[in-house]
Design a protein around this motif. Structure first.
Motif, PDB file in Angstrom:
ATOM      1  N   THR A 176      15.186  -0.739  -3.737  1.00  0.00           N
ATOM      2  CA  THR A 176      14.537   0.273  -3.369  1.00  0.00           C
ATOM      3  C   THR A 176      13.331  -0.342  -2.863  1.00  0.00           C
ATOM      4  O   THR A 176      12.376  -1.302  -2.712  1.00  0.00           O
ATOM      5  N   SER A 177      12.188   0.613  -2.021  1.00  0.00           N
ATOM      6  CA  SER A 177      11.367   0.359  -1.044  1.00  0.00           C
ATOM      7  C   SER A 177      10.004   0.772  -1.441  1.00  0.00           C
ATOM      8  O   SER A 177      10.527   1.852  -1.809  1.00  0.00           O
ATOM      9  N   TRP A 178       8.870   0.312  -1.761  1.00  0.00           N
ATOM     10  CA  TRP A 178       7.430   0.453  -1.417  1.00  0.00           C
ATOM     11  C   TRP A 178       6.725  -0.587  -1.167  1.00  0.00           C
ATOM     12  O   TRP A 178       6.594  -1.787  -1.691  1.00  0.00           O
ATOM     13  N   PRO A 179       5.369   0.258  -0.542  1.00  0.00           N
ATOM     14  CA  PRO A 179       5.701   1.690  -0.750  1.00  0.00           C
ATOM     15  C   PRO A 179       6.583   2.112   0.088  1.00  0.00           C
ATOM     16  O   PRO A 179       7.138   0.863   1.662  1.00  0.00           O
ATOM     17  N   ILE A 180       6.594   3.612   0.642  1.00  0.00           N
ATOM     18  CA  ILE A 180       7.230   3.949   2.096  1.00  0.00           C
ATOM     19  C   ILE A 180       7.065   3.484   3.232  1.00  0.00           C
ATOM     20  O   ILE A 180       5.708   4.112   2.879  1.00  0.00           O
ATOM     21  N   PRO A 181       7.297   2.964   3.933  1.00  0.00           N
ATOM     22  CA  PRO A 181       6.846   2.544   5.281  1.00  0.00           C
ATOM     23  C   PRO A 181       6.517   4.707   6.084  1.00  0.00           C
ATOM     24  O   PRO A 181       7.552   4.888   6.208  1.00  0.00           O
ATOM     25  N   ASP A 182       5.300   4.023   6.376  1.00  0.00           N
ATOM     26  CA  ASP A 182       4.890   5.527   7.736  1.00  0.00           C
ATOM     27  C   ASP A 182       4.605   4.693   8.275  1.00  0.00           C
ATOM     28  O   ASP A 182       3.472   4.146   9.107  1.00  0.00           O
ATOM     29  N   PRO A 183       4.791   4.362   9.643  1.00  0.00           N
ATOM     30  CA  PRO A 183       6.724   5.968   9.889  1.00  0.00           C
ATOM     31  C   PRO A 183       7.608   4.398  10.242  1.00  0.00           C
ATOM     32  O   PRO A 183       7.395   3.675   9.647  1.00  0.00           O
ATOM     33  N   MET A 184       8.863   5.344   9.186  1.00  0.00           N
ATOM     34  CA  MET A 184       9.649   4.584   9.159  1.00  0.00           C
ATOM     35  C   MET A 184       9.785   4.039  10.304  1.00  0.00           C
ATOM     36  O   MET A 184      10.137   4.740  11.324  1.00  0.00           O
ATOM     37  N   HIS A 185      10.661   2.826  10.131  1.00  0.00           N
ATOM     38  CA  HIS A 185      11.212   2.041  11.518  1.00  0.00           C
ATOM     39  C   HIS A 185      12.734   2.290  11.234  1.00  0.00           C
ATOM     40  O   HIS A 185      13.329   1.270  12.362  1.00  0.00           O
ATOM     41  N   TRP A 186      13.811   2.304  11.069  1.00  0.00           N
ATOM     42  CA  TRP A 186      14.777   2.747  10.435  1.00  0.00           C
ATOM     43  C   TRP A 186      15.281   3.860  10.169  1.00  0.00           C
ATOM     44  O   TRP A 186      14.003   4.244   8.998  1.00  0.00           O
TER      45      TRP A 186
ATOM     46  N   TYR B  84      16.464  -2.172 -14.372  1.00  0.00           N
ATOM     47  CA  TYR B  84      16.126  -1.490 -12.748  1.00  0.00           C
ATOM     48  C   TYR B  84      14.558  -0.998 -13.547  1.00  0.00           C
ATOM     49  O   TYR B  84      13.760  -1.612 -12.400  1.00  0.00           O
ATOM     50  N   ARG B  85      14.275  -0.336 -13.760  1.00  0.00           N
ATOM     51  CA  ARG B  85      13.001   0.442 -14.485  1.00  0.00           C
ATOM     52  C   ARG B  85      11.893  -0.861 -14.309  1.00  0.00           C
ATOM     53  O   ARG B  85      10.700  -0.969 -13.921  1.00  0.00           O
ATOM     54  N   GLN B  86      12.012  -1.063 -15.519  1.00  0.00           N
ATOM     55  CA  GLN B  86      11.220  -2.430 -15.807  1.00  0.00           C
ATOM     56  C   GLN B  86      10.732  -3.812 -15.214  1.00  0.00           C
ATOM     57  O   GLN B  86       9.929  -4.336 -14.666  1.00  0.00           O
ATOM     58  N   GLY B  87      12.613  -3.956 -14.258  1.00  0.00           N
ATOM     59  CA  GLY B  87      12.062  -4.860 -13.022  1.00  0.00           C
ATOM     60  C   GLY B  87      11.310  -4.529 -12.077  1.00  0.00           C
ATOM     61  O   GLY B  87      10.614  -5.668 -11.401  1.00  0.00           O
ATOM     62  N   HIS B  88      11.447  -2.878 -11.992  1.00  0.00           N
ATOM     63  CA  HIS B  88      10.904  -3.100 -10.896  1.00  0.00           C
ATOM     64  C   HIS B  88       9.492  -2.372 -11.128  1.00  0.00           C
ATOM     65  O   HIS B  88       8.417  -3.503  -9.602  1.00  0.00           O
ATOM     66  N   ILE B  89       9.055  -2.390 -12.233  1.00  0.00           N
ATOM     67  CA  ILE B  89       7.528  -2.287 -11.791  1.00  0.00           C
ATOM     68  C   ILE B  89       6.941  -3.576 -12.731  1.00  0.00           C
ATOM     69  O   ILE B  89       5.771  -3.987 -11.637  1.00  0.00           O
ATOM     70  N   ALA B  90       7.545  -4.508 -13.127  1.00  0.00           N
ATOM     71  CA  ALA B  90       6.541  -5.898 -13.308  1.00  0.00           C
ATOM     72  C   ALA B  90       6.814  -6.286 -11.520  1.00  0.00           C
ATOM     73  O   ALA B  90       5.744  -6.923 -11.487  1.00  0.00           O
ATOM     74  N   PHE B  91       8.279  -6.366 -10.948  1.00  0.00           N
ATOM     75  CA  PHE B  91       7.927  -6.538  -9.491  1.00  0.00           C
ATOM     76  C   PHE B  91       7.045  -6.175  -8.398  1.00  0.00           C
ATOM     77  O   PHE B  91       6.041  -6.094  -7.897  1.00  0.00           O
ATOM     78  N   TYR B  92       6.975  -5.071  -8.781  1.00  0.00           N
ATOM     79  CA  TYR B  92       5.669  -3.819  -7.740  1.00  0.00           C
ATOM     80  C   TYR B  92       4.029  -4.743  -8.014  1.00  0.00           C
ATOM     81  O   TYR B  92       3.421  -3.888  -7.772  1.00  0.00           O
ATOM     82  N   GLY B  93       3.941  -4.341  -9.554  1.00  0.00           N
ATOM     83  CA  GLY B  93       3.087  -4.334 -10.527  1.00  0.00           C
ATOM     84  C   GLY B  93       2.192  -5.634  -9.426  1.00  0.00           C
ATOM     85  O   GLY B  93       0.773  -6.275  -9.701  1.00  0.00           O
ATOM     86  N   ARG B  94       2.711  -6.834  -9.641  1.00  0.00           N
ATOM     87  CA  ARG B  94       2.394  -7.780  -9.111  1.00  0.00           C
ATOM     88  C   ARG B  94       1.941  -8.434  -7.017  1.00  0.00           C
ATOM     89  O   ARG B  94       1.345  -8.856  -7.034  1.00  0.00           O
ATOM     90  N   GLN B  95       2.294  -6.498  -6.596  1.00  0.00           N
ATOM     91  CA  GLN B  95       1.676  -6.357  -5.163  1.00  0.00           C
ATOM     92  C   GLN B  95       0.504  -7.204  -5.285  1.00  0.00           C
ATOM     93  O   GLN B  95      -0.626  -6.799  -5.775  1.00  0.00           O
TER      94      GLN B  95
END
Length: 154
Positions: free
Chosen positions: A59-69, A117-128
């Protein structure tokens, strides 16, 4: 987008090694990255799962714009020390709100059950550190991939 250049000498040398081992000229990677952010232990754990074929999604966030791949493009996966360790091919993408990520996709990330998955990603992206707020309404990029080098030992 990764901050690591696909033209970095060790990445170029790794792609040459992969090309030679596979007996085919591989194109330059479109991206170079490591799973798990700055946690080198997690990066190595997820890399090994990908090489073994247990992890086939990310999963990627934020979504790159523009996409480079895009679909069919190659990326180099780094290990926890920041060294090239695997080559993956993107198989497909889905853009959706985080709350709409399919359970089968979450399980393909090989990071536990759907709730883990949900909790891990919320914790990970919340640290950005870029100040963006991540929540169920955030748009994410769900990417399926296959590791093409190295192949898992049989």
């Amino acid at each position: 987008m990764s901050t690591v250049s696909p033209n970095r000498p060790d990445v170029v040398a790794f792609m040459t090694k992969a090309s030679n081992a596979m007996g085919v000229a591989l194109p330059a990677p479109k991206d170079v990255f490591g799973f798990g952010g700055s946690d080198s232990r997690l990066t190595d754990e997820l890399l090994e799962k990908a090489i073994r074929g247990e992890k086939t999604a990310t999963t990627s966030w934020p979504i790159p714009d523009p996409m480079h791949w895009g679909v069919g493009d190659l990326s180099v996966i780094l290990n926890g020390s920041g060294e090239p360790a695997a080559v993956m091919r993107t198989l497909s993408f889905v853009k959706c709100k985080f709350k709409d990520v399919a359970e089968d996709f979450a399980l393909a990330e090989a990071e536990g059950d759907y709730e883990a998955y949900r909790q891990g990603h919320i914790a990970f992206y919340g640290r950005q550190k870029d100040g963006r707020l991540f929540n169920d309404e955030s748009w994410v990029l769900c990417e399926y991939f296959e590791v093409i080098y190295p192949r898992p030992a049989r």
